[in-house]
Write an enzyme that holds these catalytic residues in place. Structure first.
Site, PDB file in Angstrom:
ATOM      1  N   SER A  49      -5.473  -7.005   2.310  1.00 32.62           N
ATOM      2  CA  SER A  49      -4.377  -7.947   2.412  1.00 32.62           C
ATOM      3  C   SER A  49      -4.739  -8.948   1.063  1.00 32.62           C
ATOM      4  O   SER A  49      -5.026  -8.505  -0.111  1.00 32.62           O
ATOM      5  CB  SER A  49      -4.298  -8.670   3.775  1.00 32.62           C
ATOM      6  OG  SER A  49      -3.135  -9.461   4.008  1.00 32.62           O
TER       7      SER A  49
ATOM      8  N   ASP B  80       4.016  -0.535   4.374  1.00 31.37           N
ATOM      9  CA  ASP B  80       3.546  -1.723   4.421  1.00 31.37           C
ATOM     10  C   ASP B  80       4.368  -2.649   3.419  1.00 31.37           C
ATOM     11  O   ASP B  80       4.537  -2.631   2.282  1.00 31.37           O
ATOM     12  CB  ASP B  80       2.164  -1.761   3.849  1.00 31.37           C
ATOM     13  CG  ASP B  80       1.331  -3.034   3.936  1.00 31.37           C
ATOM     14  OD1 ASP B  80       1.857  -4.077   4.309  1.00 31.37           O
ATOM     15  OD2 ASP B  80       0.138  -2.905   3.704  1.00 31.37           O
TER      16      ASP B  80
ATOM     17  N   HIS C 240       0.924  -2.332   7.775  1.00 25.80           N
ATOM     18  CA  HIS C 240      -0.317  -3.352   7.258  1.00 25.80           C
ATOM     19  C   HIS C 240      -1.707  -3.358   8.027  1.00 25.80           C
ATOM     20  O   HIS C 240      -2.780  -3.737   7.398  1.00 25.80           O
ATOM     21  CB  HIS C 240       0.004  -4.794   7.080  1.00 25.80           C
ATOM     22  CG  HIS C 240      -0.696  -5.741   6.210  1.00 25.80           C
ATOM     23  ND1 HIS C 240      -0.683  -5.240   4.915  1.00 25.80           N
ATOM     24  CD2 HIS C 240      -1.274  -6.910   6.456  1.00 25.80           C
ATOM     25  CE1 HIS C 240      -1.714  -6.286   4.174  1.00 25.80           C
ATOM     26  NE2 HIS C 240      -1.936  -7.304   5.278  1.00 25.80           N
TER      27      HIS C 240
END
Length: 626
Positions: free
Chosen positions: A137, A199, A315
């Site tokens: 991330s 994602d 994600h």
């Protein structure tokens, strides 16, 4: 007929390397450790000769103040002395400077300024043969920025470690100029971004975020809580309507960016843009792509097959993805049904579409195939381009030989001016015109080489291949003195300024870097005779600056000329050192060369100045004859 090559030459190697080692698993393990709330901003581990550093994806993004939503900021500094100086200078004034997201840059600078980080990075560099930087991330974006800084830093140290950055679900970081700069520096291959099919985070910055500030605030809190917490412990309340709205908003702008990329990004200023290798993962396998336009198109096509639920779930599924992924799995998902393609090109293309998870999506499978075809650059692979350049190099070698012959004839000429001055003061003779034409043709060839490097059309190790390093270095030593002579002959220094700062072609700067990075340790044995070519190709440019200083001293003839004398003395020491070590060609010392004339003129001026002891500052600047 065009020779068919591998569709994904360099990305195949990257994917095979990652899939056949434990690097992905090890990187994800370190990411998990870094994402633990108790771990701080980063985690460092040493495994034998390999150092790993993982960056946390848990950060205060400053959403309340909107700092995460701000525009990009320039990091490519003109003086080349910043944290990212290795990115180099602009190619031209029309190109946008290298910029990155200001909020992500602030997070990196906060970590970089930490003494603990500096100490641990120094230890990693000293003790590791390879360093892996990773993050999930937002941690992936910080890992990328740290890699950019580290790649710049290791240029200043001997025997640097190999650097590889592996990110998982990282947001976009910078603009198109960042992507171009990494290609020019041959750094793009140092980055591999793992992206799951749906994602949303890697697509997020395609969209302007201010209109969805409220939804984004809660959704990013939700994601960060999910990363840091165990299932059932997430406290952030996010509605399906909020997910739907954000998904549709990002999809619209991702599609628009993909459409603009087809139109050569004419209005690309200020847009975020991918760089490096992208490894797209689906349940059917994985495909690795390094063509930025193809990456943008696949980011759109894959997101378009998802939903508001899957784009956030993906994600959080990178751990499952990494455990599932392997090269054997990818090969097993080959052509189990239907006709086997007739050529390796078609086979590779079909396998890539299937691995992307888009083969069964009739509405987008053809578009995915077209996007992947773009990975094949100009109909040939980088290695084939390199082979063709080798043939072209052999064809222009006679031009170089003609210039060598010209230099020899100048060095033995009765006028005793030498190579540089003979060309600078040349007349309109057939021989001189031919030499100038050969100079221009050689420059054109090497500019083609640089252009192919800029466009990622040559192997990533091209600049390390001894054949090309030596050829570029010899060309530079032979021809750059002529480039300098032409620059001053045509009066360009009067329009732009001196050659070193305003006139030097970019190819020469690049070849300097190639030679520094590849030069073997010099032998301690001293030279017994002068070099065939002056080993500093910019010697004559430094001389031209010293000549101007001399003229200024003659005009001043007062105590205000101390700085001018200091500049001349500095050049004098530099030249004497080269001469003493015999690193200059004999033409430098020719009786009527610019250098020999300058030395005599300085001696004469020193004698004249000694006759006026009332002028202060003479002794302080060592203006005594030697």
């Amino acid at each position: 007929m065009e020779i068919e090559g591998s569709l994904f030459e360099t990305t195949e190697m990257a994917a095979n390397f990652l899939a056949s080692t434990s690097l992905l698993l090890d990187s994800w393990r370190v990411c998990n450790l870094a994402n633990s709330p108790a771990s701080g901003a980063f985690v460092v581990q040493q495994s034998g000769p390999i150092g790993l550093i993982g960056f946390s994806g848990l950060h205060d993004l400053g959403l309340g103040s909107g700092s995460y939503l701000k525009d990009m900021v320039v990091i490519q500094e003109g003086d080349g002395n910043g944290l990212f100086s290795g990115l180099g200078r602009h190619v031209d004034d029309h190109e946008e400077p290298v910029m990155v997201h200001v909020g992500l840059l602030q997070l990196f600078l906060r970590i970089h300024g930490c003494p603990t980080f500096q100490i641990q990075m120094k230890t990693l560099v000293e003790q590791s043969k390879s360093i892996i930087l990773t993050g999930h991330s937002i941690g992936g974006a910080i890992a990328s920025l740290t890699t950019l800084w580290l790649l710049s830093y290791i240029q200043t140290i001997p025997s640097p470690p190999e650097i590889l950055c592996i990110t998982f679900g990282s947001p976009l970081l910078g603009n198109k100029s960042l992507s171009k700069s990494l290609l020019r520096q041959r750094w793009a291959a140092n980055f591999c971004h793992v992206v799951l099919k749906h994602d949303i985070i890697p697509r997020l910055l395609f969209a302007p975020l201010i209109p969805i500030n409220t939804q984004l605030h809660f959704l990013l809190q939700y994601i960060q809580s999910s990363i840091a917490s165990q299932p059932g412990q997430i406290e952030v309340d996010v509605t399906e309507e909020m997910k739907d709205e954000l998904f549709r908003f990002v999809l619209i702008y991702t599609e628009a960016t993909a459409k603009e990329s087809t139109e050569n990004m004419k209005n690309s200023s200020g847009l975020f843009w991918p760089f490096g290798n992208y490894m797209f993962c689906s349940e059917e396998g994985a495909v690795c792509v390094d063509n930025a336009v193809s990456v943008v198109k696949l980011l759109h096509l894959m997101l378009a097959t998802g939903s508001s639920r899957s784009c956030f779930e993906d994600h959080l599924k990178y751990g499952v993805c990494v455990e599932r992924m392997s090269f054997q799995f990818l090969m097993r998902k080959g052509f189990m049904q239907g006709d086997v393609p007739m050529s390796s090109y078609e086979a590779g293309l079909k396998l890539a579409v299937e691995s992307s998870g888009l083969a069964n999506q009739e509405s987008v499978s053809k578009q995915a195939e077209d996007s992947l075809k773009m990975v094949k650059q100009n109909g040939t692979t980088p290695n084939l381009n390199s082979a063709k350049l080798s043939i072209a190099l052999s064809k222009i070698t006679p031009h170089r030989a003609q210039i060598e012959w010209y230099k020899t004839s100048c060095d033995v000429s009765d006028n005793q001016m030498g190579y540089y001055d003979s060309f600078k003061l040349r007349q309109a003779s057939k021989r001189d015109n031919q030499v100038n034409l050969f100079r221009i043709k050689l420059a054109s060839f090497w500019d083609i080489v640089i252009n192919k490097i800029d466009n990622n059309e040559l192997p990533h190790d091209f600049h390390k291949r001894r054949k090309w390093v030596n050829a570029a270095h010899f060309y530079q030593l032979l021809v750059e003195p002529l480039d300098i002579a032409e620059y001053y002959r045509s009066g360009e220094h009067l329009k732009k300024g001196h050659y070193m700062r305003y006139g030097r072609e970019r190819r020469h700067e690049i070849f300097d870097k190639w030679w520094r990075e590849n030069e073997k340790v010099k032998e301690e044995n001293k030279r017994s005779k002068f070099a065939s070519l002056t080993q500093d190709s910019c010697f004559w440019a430094h001389l031209e600056e010293a000549r101007e200083l001399l003229e200024e001293v003659r005009k001043e003839r007062s105590s205000n000329n101390v700085a001018l004398w200091q500049g001349m003395n500095e050049f004098e020491r530099y030249a004497e050192k080269l001469i003493e070590s015999k690193e200059v060609s004999s033409d430098v010392l020719a009786k009527n060369s610019s250098y020999s004339m300058w030395v005599e003129e300085v001696k004469e001026l020193r004698l004249q100045m000694q006759q006026f002891p009332q002028l202060p500052g003479i002794v302080d600047v060592e203006m005594v004859p030697r």
